[in-house]
Design an enzyme around this catalytic site. Structure first.
Site, short mmCIF file in Angstrom:
data_model
loop_
_atom_site.label_atom_id
_atom_site.label_comp_id
_atom_site.label_asym_id
_atom_site.label_seq_id
_atom_site.Cartn_x
_atom_site.Cartn_y
_atom_site.Cartn_z
N HIS A 113 66.07 -33.27 -18.50
CA HIS A 113 66.11 -32.09 -17.64
C HIS A 113 67.45 -31.35 -17.72
O HIS A 113 67.66 -30.36 -17.03
CB HIS A 113 65.83 -32.53 -16.20
CG HIS A 113 65.47 -31.42 -15.27
ND1 HIS A 113 66.25 -31.07 -14.20
CD2 HIS A 113 64.41 -30.57 -15.25
CE1 HIS A 113 65.68 -30.07 -13.53
NE2 HIS A 113 64.57 -29.75 -14.15
N LYS A 115 70.60 -28.95 -18.88
CA LYS A 115 70.78 -27.62 -19.48
C LYS A 115 72.24 -27.48 -19.86
O LYS A 115 73.10 -27.22 -19.00
CB LYS A 115 70.37 -26.51 -18.52
CG LYS A 115 68.86 -26.44 -18.23
CD LYS A 115 68.46 -27.22 -17.04
CE LYS A 115 66.99 -26.99 -16.68
NZ LYS A 115 66.56 -27.84 -15.56
N ASP A 120 81.51 -24.18 -30.44
CA ASP A 120 82.81 -24.36 -31.10
C ASP A 120 83.77 -25.24 -30.31
O ASP A 120 85.00 -25.12 -30.45
CB ASP A 120 83.46 -23.01 -31.37
CG ASP A 120 82.75 -22.21 -32.46
OD1 ASP A 120 81.96 -22.82 -33.21
OD2 ASP A 120 82.98 -21.00 -32.56
N HIS A 289 65.67 -21.75 -7.44
CA HIS A 289 65.70 -22.77 -8.49
C HIS A 289 67.10 -23.36 -8.65
O HIS A 289 67.33 -24.20 -9.52
CB HIS A 289 65.23 -22.15 -9.82
CG HIS A 289 64.86 -23.15 -10.86
ND1 HIS A 289 65.66 -23.44 -11.95
CD2 HIS A 289 63.76 -23.93 -10.98
CE1 HIS A 289 65.07 -24.35 -12.70
NE2 HIS A 289 63.93 -24.66 -12.13
N LYS A 291 70.75 -25.38 -8.08
CA LYS A 291 71.19 -26.72 -7.74
C LYS A 291 72.72 -26.68 -7.63
O LYS A 291 73.46 -27.13 -8.51
CB LYS A 291 70.80 -27.74 -8.81
CG LYS A 291 69.30 -27.74 -9.20
CD LYS A 291 69.05 -26.91 -10.42
CE LYS A 291 67.67 -27.08 -11.01
NZ LYS A 291 66.54 -26.81 -10.15
N ASP A 296 84.16 -27.74 2.07
CA ASP A 296 85.48 -27.26 2.47
C ASP A 296 85.96 -26.12 1.56
O ASP A 296 85.20 -25.21 1.28
CB ASP A 296 86.46 -28.43 2.51
CG ASP A 296 86.10 -29.42 3.62
OD1 ASP A 296 85.31 -29.05 4.51
OD2 ASP A 296 86.58 -30.56 3.59
#
Length: 413
Positions: A113, A115, A120, A289, A291, A296
């Site tokens: 899952h 991404k 480079d 969608h 996450k 603080d």
């Protein structure tokens, strides 16, 4: 749990496909040596084909390009998409693809899952966006709200090492190139980062533990925006404890979910959290969608990991944890705008009355939350494979699942 924070980095928050896709595609188009990309989903829509064009062009000019997609999330890729990639020298691999059984996909659990993009060894992207048009506003009411981070600096080397380990072992002939400059000299910033992953071997709870540590250390604020929210008991306990000691704890969850069960599951926890003082907001403008989270004035995180059983107990995930006041401040501003312009707060009078059914349901939910990390081990646990698809010239090879000639290698950890 990896506890080594790396300083000297520079971060840029990328909100939605309008910011993320141009940044990634531009980095690939300007790559001189190497592109490493991992993603759960690539669809053959306008976004997927633009990614395809950038990868093919990079491969044709001699850039080393490696792509790892998930065999469940990207199962519909066709020979028309895969063939030109191979022709340009792009090494495409799929994580644990499986044939369908009676028309249904069987590789539901333990998905790749993550991404991640590294170009480079100089710039990396980590976040929650897939390569699909539903991350763009012009997709319509179901366009997703999401986040990623672009990072430059020494932490990129660690992200690169991880991504290479996840892909390179699939090809024993893989060669490495030497950098022409020292990544430690990329920036003079003192902003610190920690790249944390979750797998089903040695790092089963690392991402969740970093969340718990940050919430436990919070003194003023915890704000979490998470699409699929049904965390384990220990994480819920830290949220409740923080709220009870006077920390403002806010959750931004889906109000217009892409899957109705998501909202139903999260809502089962509302009463438990609100009774401790946790504030809950539902984002209703479109499906959430994202996450992301912050505490603080300094700590924040952006990544692929939801706070649900799949992400916390089964899937392979990656989050970047950040200590940087400027990034924290910018993320807070964007989440405040989200709350003000697209959310409604869930008040106690909107919750269902407490009755026998409610008490019985709460009992079973409570014990499920206490036990599901252990129960996750009962689910199918074969060793996933990374496979290299090759296009056949027959009509039956209609998708990634239909590829018949593959090279199998053990799961990279």
């Amino acid at each position: 749990m990896n506890a080594r924070w790396t300083t000297g980095n520079r971060f840029e928050l990328l909100e939605n496909g309008e910011a993320f896709f141009p940044a990634v595609f531009d980095a690939i188009r300007h790559a001189k040596h190497e592109v490493v990309l991992e993603t759960f989903i690539v669809f053959e829509d306008k976004v997927g084909w633009e990614l395809h064009a950038a990868l093919v062009e990079a491969g044709r000019r001699g850039v080393s390009v490696d792509v790892l997609v998930d065999g469940f999330g990207s199962s519909e890729l066709t020979p028309a998409f895969i063939g030109p990639l191979a022709g340009a020298g792009v090494r495409l691999r799929a994580f644990d693809p499986k044939p369908r059984f009676l028309g249904m996909r069987t590789n539901v659990f333990r998905r790749m899952h993550r991404k991640i993009v590294v170009v480079d060894q100089a710039v990396a992207f980590v976040g929650g966006l897939n390569y699909s048009a539903d991350h763009l506003a012009d997709f319509g009411p179901q366009a997703k709200q999401d986040y990623a981070v672009k990072v430059e600096g020494p932490i990129v080397a660690e992200i690169h090492t991880f991504a290479r380990a996840a892909i390179a072992n699939a090809d024993p002939r893989r060669h490495w190139f030497r950098r022409e400059h020292d990544p430690q000299r990329q920036t003079g910033s003192e902003a610190a980062a920690l790249f944390v992953t979750r797998d089903n071997q040695d790092h089963r709870t690392d991402i969740e533990r970093h969340y718990r540590v940050a919430i436990r250390a919070a003194r003023k604020e915890v704000t979490i925006a998470n699409a699929y929210f049904f965390p384990g008991y220990r994480l819920l306990k830290e949220m409740r404890r923080a709220a009870r000691r006077g920390v403002r704890v806010r959750l931004i969850l889906q109000g217009e979910p892409d899957m109705p069960i998501v909202k139903t599951a999260a809502a089962m926890l509302y009463d438990h959290l609100q009774r401790a003082g946790v504030q809950i907001y539902e984002y209703c403008a479109r499906p959430l969608h994202g996450k992301v989270a912050l505490t603080d004035d300094e700590w924040s995180t952006v990544g692929s990991s939801n706070l649900d059983p799949l992400s916390l107990s089964l899937n392979l995930e990656a989050n970047l944890f950040i200590r940087d006041r400027a990034f924290n401040r910018h993320l807070r501003e964007r989440l405040e705008a989200l709350i003000e312009n697209g959310c409604q707060q869930i008040s106690a009078d909107r919750l269902p009355a407490r009755n026998v059914f409610h008490l019985v349901r709460s009992f079973f939910v409570f014990h499920f939350l206490r036990r599901y990390p252990a129960w996750a081990g009962w689910l199918p646990a074969h060793v996933p494979k990374v496979v290299t698809p090759q296009v056949d010239d027959h009509p039956g090879a209609a998708s990634l699942e239909g590829m018949t000639r593959v090279t199998e290698t053990p799961e990279a950890r």
